[in-house]
Design a protein around this motif. Structure first.
Motif, short mmCIF file in Angstrom:
data_model
loop_
_atom_site.label_atom_id
_atom_site.label_comp_id
_atom_site.label_asym_id
_atom_site.label_seq_id
_atom_site.Cartn_x
_atom_site.Cartn_y
_atom_site.Cartn_z
N TYR A 7 31.62 36.54 39.38
CA TYR A 7 32.86 36.69 38.60
C TYR A 7 34.10 36.27 39.40
O TYR A 7 35.13 35.94 38.81
N LEU A 8 34.01 36.28 40.73
CA LEU A 8 35.15 35.90 41.56
C LEU A 8 35.35 34.39 41.61
O LEU A 8 36.49 33.90 41.66
N ALA A 9 34.26 33.63 41.58
CA ALA A 9 34.32 32.17 41.79
C ALA A 9 35.27 31.45 40.83
O ALA A 9 36.09 30.63 41.28
N PRO A 10 35.22 31.67 39.50
CA PRO A 10 36.14 30.95 38.62
C PRO A 10 37.62 31.22 38.92
O PRO A 10 38.45 30.33 38.80
N PHE A 11 37.92 32.45 39.35
CA PHE A 11 39.32 32.78 39.66
C PHE A 11 39.80 32.07 40.92
O PHE A 11 40.97 31.71 41.02
N LEU A 12 38.90 31.85 41.87
CA LEU A 12 39.28 31.11 43.07
C LEU A 12 39.61 29.66 42.74
O LEU A 12 40.56 29.08 43.27
N VAL A 13 38.83 29.08 41.83
CA VAL A 13 39.09 27.70 41.42
C VAL A 13 40.43 27.59 40.70
O VAL A 13 41.22 26.67 40.96
N ILE A 14 40.70 28.53 39.81
CA ILE A 14 41.98 28.53 39.09
C ILE A 14 43.14 28.81 40.04
O ILE A 14 44.21 28.20 39.95
N LEU A 15 42.93 29.70 41.01
CA LEU A 15 43.97 30.01 42.00
C LEU A 15 44.35 28.76 42.78
O LEU A 15 45.54 28.47 42.97
N ALA A 16 43.35 28.01 43.24
CA ALA A 16 43.63 26.78 43.99
C ALA A 16 44.33 25.76 43.10
O ALA A 16 45.27 25.08 43.54
N SER A 17 43.90 25.65 41.85
CA SER A 17 44.48 24.67 40.95
C SER A 17 45.94 25.00 40.62
O SER A 17 46.82 24.14 40.70
N VAL A 18 46.21 26.25 40.26
CA VAL A 18 47.58 26.67 39.93
C VAL A 18 48.47 26.60 41.16
O VAL A 18 49.65 26.21 41.08
N GLY A 19 47.93 26.96 42.33
CA GLY A 19 48.72 26.94 43.55
C GLY A 19 49.21 25.54 43.90
O GLY A 19 50.39 25.34 44.20
N THR A 20 48.31 24.56 43.85
CA THR A 20 48.73 23.18 44.13
C THR A 20 49.60 22.62 43.01
O THR A 20 50.52 21.84 43.26
N PHE A 21 49.33 23.04 41.78
CA PHE A 21 50.14 22.62 40.63
C PHE A 21 51.60 23.03 40.80
O PHE A 21 52.52 22.32 40.38
N THR B 192 21.35 19.97 35.18
CA THR B 192 21.93 20.49 33.92
C THR B 192 23.46 20.44 34.01
O THR B 192 24.02 19.37 34.01
N ALA B 193 24.13 21.57 34.14
CA ALA B 193 25.61 21.55 34.21
C ALA B 193 26.12 21.78 35.62
O ALA B 193 27.30 21.98 35.83
N GLY B 194 25.23 21.78 36.62
CA GLY B 194 25.67 21.95 38.00
C GLY B 194 26.00 23.39 38.34
O GLY B 194 25.36 24.33 37.85
N TYR B 195 27.00 23.56 39.17
CA TYR B 195 27.32 24.90 39.69
C TYR B 195 27.81 25.86 38.62
O TYR B 195 27.81 27.07 38.83
N HIS B 196 28.24 25.36 37.46
CA HIS B 196 28.66 26.29 36.40
C HIS B 196 27.65 26.35 35.25
O HIS B 196 27.99 26.66 34.11
N THR B 197 26.38 26.11 35.57
CA THR B 197 25.32 26.18 34.56
C THR B 197 25.24 27.56 33.92
O THR B 197 25.07 27.68 32.70
N GLU B 198 25.36 28.60 34.73
CA GLU B 198 25.16 29.97 34.25
C GLU B 198 26.43 30.61 33.69
O GLU B 198 26.43 31.81 33.43
N TYR B 199 27.48 29.83 33.51
CA TYR B 199 28.74 30.39 33.01
C TYR B 199 28.90 30.11 31.52
O TYR B 199 28.52 29.03 31.03
N SER B 200 29.48 31.06 30.82
CA SER B 200 29.75 30.90 29.39
C SER B 200 31.16 31.38 29.09
O SER B 200 31.82 32.00 29.94
N GLY B 201 31.64 31.10 27.89
CA GLY B 201 32.96 31.56 27.50
C GLY B 201 34.04 31.05 28.43
O GLY B 201 34.02 29.90 28.87
N MET B 202 34.99 31.92 28.76
CA MET B 202 36.11 31.48 29.59
C MET B 202 35.72 31.37 31.07
O MET B 202 36.48 30.82 31.85
N GLY B 203 34.55 31.88 31.46
CA GLY B 203 34.08 31.62 32.81
C GLY B 203 33.87 30.13 33.01
O GLY B 203 34.31 29.54 34.00
N PHE B 204 33.20 29.52 32.02
CA PHE B 204 33.06 28.07 32.03
C PHE B 204 34.39 27.40 31.74
O PHE B 204 34.71 26.34 32.29
N GLY B 205 35.21 28.03 30.88
CA GLY B 205 36.50 27.45 30.52
C GLY B 205 37.43 27.29 31.71
O GLY B 205 38.18 26.32 31.79
#
Length: 362
Positions: free
Chosen positions: A101-115, A245-258
């Protein structure tokens, strides 16, 4: 050129003088407003980029793309967002729940931070530190953790392989990205994003012009490395559908994948925005030394210049994605360690010589 700091100073004076707020509440309210603007801008750009990707892809494949939901398919992305919001978020058996559950938030954190470091207009940078380039590279590296933890925490062998591929690719290409940015820092003499853009105002002052061949090489290497850093084709080996299949986010659904879906497109925009700001003048208009032409260009708002240049680079990277086939992992690493990084290092030395002997446009 309009200075956006006039508006920010007016808003600050409104809160302090007209409403009588003290420093704490003024700063707090300003942070809330800026945060809301970042979130709204982030979401709107994601919608535009997803629609643009589908239409550009369709154009290169000689088809129309989404056309049924709304006029010209304009509402297709909103329909997809609604579907993603109402999809069930399921739990994966034997997964590491914390990492999962932490991984998607780290990706968004890095994206928003550089943005937040992008210079939209003169006086309109959300974060503008004197070590801005250093912080951009540091914050963007957090995204590697989000990718790796997603695969490791999912307890899926395909996701683990994908995460390992993605991590080694992103860590490798960060070297070339950093070297290209250092090349620009040497030429401009500052690590502050606004200072880099300010140094490019004037006739033929964009870095690819004033830095001659070294700046042009740095720009081209930056585009290639940035494309790989954003996991975009032909460097999308971490999401190789035929293998993983979908790579590292294969097991994510909903907004986790979003979250991963959003971050991919916004990382594309961030890479393009950095390329536009560092090498193409950012919000600085194109000036050629002709008084009438330069005066007319100065009337165009800086944010229009920045967005125009950024979306031009976005279009170039989309063109590359839908033109070249996916590379193998050995080809990706060979390209970085045997070609791009040595070229970037040699180019860094060349830029140092150019600056030391004053061979650039002053």
């Amino acid at each position: 050129m309009f200075d956006f700091s006039i508006i920010t100073q007016w808003f600050d004076a409104l809160l302090r003088n007209s409403l009588g707020l003290n420093d704490f509440w003024t700063v707090l309210l300003e942070c809330v407003v800026v945060g809301l603007l970042i979130i709204v801008g982030y979401a709107l750009l994601a919608v535009v980029l997803i629609f643009m990707e589908r239409k550009v892809c369709a154009y290169f494949q000689c088809r129309l793309g989404p056309m049924r939901v709304g006029p010209w398919g304009l509402l297709q992305v909103f329909a997809d967002v609604l579907k993603m919001l109402i999809k069930e978020i399921f739990a994966v058996d034997k997964a590491d729940r914390l990492l999962y559950y932490l991984a998607p938030f780290l990706v968004i954190l890095a994206s928003v931070g550089t943005f937040s470091f992008l210079p939209w207009n003169k006086g309109a940078s959300v974060l503008d530190f004197n070590v801005g380039i250093f912080l951009v590279t540091a914050i963007s590296s957090i995204g590697v953790l989000g990718v790796f933890l997603a695969g490791w925490g999912s307890n899926n062998k395909y996701s683990v392989v994908s995460a390992m591929r993605g991590a080694v690719q992103m860590i490798s290409y960060e070297m070339s990205l950093g070297l290209c940015l250092i090349t620009a820092v040497i030429l401009t003499g500052t690590m502050q994003m606004s200072g880099i853009v300010e140094s490019q105002t004037g006739p033929w002052r964009w870095l690819i012009f004033q830095g001659h061949l070294p700046a042009l090489i740095a720009f081209l290497v930056f585009l290639v490395a940035g494309n790989a850093e954003a996991n975009r084709g032909p460097f999308d080996l971490a999401e190789a559908e035929s293998e993983l299949t979908a790579g590292y986010h294969t097991e994510y659904s909903g907004m986790g994948f979003g979250f991963y879906y959003l971050a991919e497109y916004l990382n594309l925009f961030v890479v393009s925005g950095l390329a536009a700001a560092v090498f193409l003048g950012g919000w600085a208009p194109i000036n050629i030394g002709v008084v009438g032409f330069d005066a007319a260009m100065d009337y165009i708002p800086g944010i229009v210049w920045f967005l125009g240049k950024t979306f031009f680079v976005v279009w170039l990277l989309m063109w590359v994605r839908w033109t070249f086939p996916r590379l193998r992992v050995d080809q990706i690493l060979k390209l970085e360690w045997k070609y791009l990084m040595p070229l970037a290092l040699l180019n860094l030395v060349l830029m140092t010589v150019v600056v030391a002997f004053g061979l650039y446009i002053k």
